[in-house]
Write a protein that holds these residues in place. Structure first.
Motif: not given
Length: 254
Positions: A63-68
């Motif tokens: 949660a809160g992250y957009d990409a790897l």
């Protein structure tokens, strides 16, 4: 001076920050990349091993992250292994692979593993940041209703998610490859020059290759890979035609 009008330059709004999970086993590269991405408005949480990233996600989620952002080759669990485990656990963050191994077999393995893009580590960090923004925006858009797809003959394009279908079958393309197809198909039956195709990928004026026209080799390689992706779903695919010494066209009537 009376009557003089001074134009105040418009200041563009800063891009929205991105939050990215990044794993790479090279400590120096990891530090430099994280710093440079931060300068581009990308907040990076770094990990030195694939297992460390998996442990973090297992404890805290995404949660809160957009990409790897994943290194392809690492000791222990490599980037593809990390992504497969995350996908099996239900993690759907878009993934970009960074690597120095730019052979087609490595690229195909990354895409087959569930990645949406594959970027050479030597590329400029601003280009990587731009790709991450495009990918993250596409992923967020999919959470809501997607705009109507663009249909050109047997080709269907979903611009917001960078997905392509050929005869209703999905075609595995990177974001870069999708942009090339979007350019060609949007001007179907028109000849598009090598230079314009190259500029779509790298930006106007970017130079590469040996000699003044060296960029043509790069474009030919890109088109070759795109054709293979379409041929993987249709062995008779022939919608991309070459105009010798000039460029390519998308044949709408193919």
């Amino acid at each position: 001076m009376e009557g003089r009008i001074e134009l105040v330059p418009e200041v563009p709004s800063p891009p929205q920050p991105l939050n990215v999970l990044f794993v790479d086993d090279d400590a120096m590269f990891r530090e430099v990349m994280a710093t440079n991405l931060a300068d581009e408005g990308v907040n990076v949480r770094v990990f030195e091993t694939g297992q460390a990233l998996l442990d973090f996600v297992g404890r805290h989620g995404t949660a809160g992250y957009d990409a790897l952002l994943l290194d392809l080759k690492m000791p222990g669990i490599d980037g593809i292994g990390v992504l497969r485990r995350l996908r099996a656990a239900g993690v759907r963050l878009p993934a970009v692979f960074l690597t120095l191994y730019n052979e087609e077999a490595h690229e195909q393995a990354a895409l087959d593993g569930g990645a949406v893009d594959f970027v050479d580590k030597t590329r400029n960090v601003n280009i990587l940041a731009t790709r991450l923004r495009i990918i993250a925006l596409g992923a967020k858009t999919q959470l809501g209703p997607e705009p109507a797809p663009v249909v050109i003959g047997d080709l269907t394009l979903h611009p917001s998610s960078a997905r392509a279908l050929w005869k209703d079958r999905p075609v595995v393309l990177t974001v870069t490859q999708f942009r090339i197809i979007q350019l060609l198909a949007s001007r179907a039956d028109q000849d598009i020059s090598y230079r314009e195709i190259y500029d779509t990928v790298h930006g106007a004026g970017f130079a590469a290759g040996d000699g003044e026209l060296g960029y043509r080799v790069n474009v030919r390689s890109l088109i070759k890979r795109i054709r293979r992706s379409f041929e993987a779903v249709d062995s008779e695919f022939d919608a991309i035609a070459n105009y010798p010494a000039f460029g390519y066209r998308w044949r709408a009537t193919a």
